[in-house]
Design a protein around this motif. Structure first.
Motif, short mmCIF file in Angstrom:
data_model
loop_
_atom_site.label_atom_id
_atom_site.label_comp_id
_atom_site.label_asym_id
_atom_site.label_seq_id
_atom_site.Cartn_x
_atom_site.Cartn_y
_atom_site.Cartn_z
N LYS A 1 -42.79 60.22 170.32
CA LYS A 1 -41.83 59.65 171.26
C LYS A 1 -41.34 58.24 170.88
O LYS A 1 -40.15 58.01 170.77
N TYR A 2 -42.23 57.31 170.66
CA TYR A 2 -41.81 55.92 170.43
C TYR A 2 -41.61 55.59 168.94
O TYR A 2 -41.04 54.56 168.61
N SER B 1 -49.15 57.79 170.08
CA SER B 1 -48.32 56.98 170.98
C SER B 1 -49.08 56.61 172.24
O SER B 1 -49.88 57.39 172.74
N LYS B 2 -48.82 55.40 172.73
CA LYS B 2 -49.46 54.90 173.95
C LYS B 2 -48.38 54.52 174.95
O LYS B 2 -47.26 54.20 174.57
N LYS B 3 -48.73 54.55 176.23
CA LYS B 3 -47.76 54.22 177.28
C LYS B 3 -47.19 52.82 177.13
O LYS B 3 -46.01 52.59 177.37
N GLU B 4 -48.04 51.88 176.69
CA GLU B 4 -47.56 50.49 176.56
C GLU B 4 -46.54 50.33 175.42
O GLU B 4 -45.91 49.29 175.30
N TRP B 5 -46.37 51.36 174.62
CA TRP B 5 -45.38 51.30 173.54
C TRP B 5 -43.96 51.47 174.05
O TRP B 5 -43.00 51.35 173.28
N LYS B 6 -43.81 51.72 175.35
CA LYS B 6 -42.47 51.81 175.93
C LYS B 6 -41.73 50.50 175.64
O LYS B 6 -40.53 50.50 175.39
N ASP B 7 -42.46 49.39 175.69
CA ASP B 7 -41.92 48.10 175.26
C ASP B 7 -42.24 47.98 173.77
O ASP B 7 -43.40 47.87 173.38
#
Length: 148
Positions: free
Chosen positions: A53-54, A86-92
């Motif tokens: 995703k990121y 991928s990790k959720k904090e990678w949204k930023d």
């Protein structure tokens, strides 16, 4: 010890206490130039076909990887990408590390080399044009970074 170069391929010949070093080196060079080609096994630049995703469309290899290979060996080179999950904090994107994995290069299932895989941040809202280029160059020249 001698070296020889032909069409971007550099060879080194070393013999110890040989009775005819010069002829041995010439034969070694002729064999090397005849049977091996300098081959780019992993090119530098963007890595495609990644669906994380990121990381998708943002990862790359900094430097190409070159090896001397025979024609038969060229078809036996494979590359395996081992990427961080991928990790959720990678949204930023600022939370994504610079190195997000590695590319492992194999020749006939034997590991040749491992190189890092880098993440490139998307530069959002960066203004283009000559004036902005001049301002950015001037600020860099006087020692001011983009963020002030």
């Amino acid at each position: 010890m001698t070296t020889a170069t032909k069409e971007h391929q550099n060879l080194i010949a070393v013999t110890l206490n040989g009775p005819n070093d010069w002829d041995d080196h010439i034969n070694m060079f002729e064999y090397g130039f005849k049977n091996f080609d300098t081959t780019v096994v992993l090119d530098k630049g963007k890595i495609n076909n990644i669906n994380q995703k990121y990381l998708k469309n943002h990862i790359y290899i900094k430097n190409k990887v070159v090896y001397s290979l025979t024609n038969d060996e060229k078809d036996k080179v494979t590359i395996e990408y081992q990427l961080l999950k991928s990790k959720k904090e990678w949204k930023d994107q600022k939370n994504i590390p610079e190195i997000v994995g590695k590319a492992v290069i194999y020749l006939d299932e034997q590991k040749l080399k491992t190189v890092p895989v880098y993440f490139k941040y998307a530069e959002m809202n960066e203004k283009k044009g000559w004036f902005n280029f001049f301002v950015k160059t001037f600020l860099i020249h006087i020692g001011v970074k983009n963020d002030g």
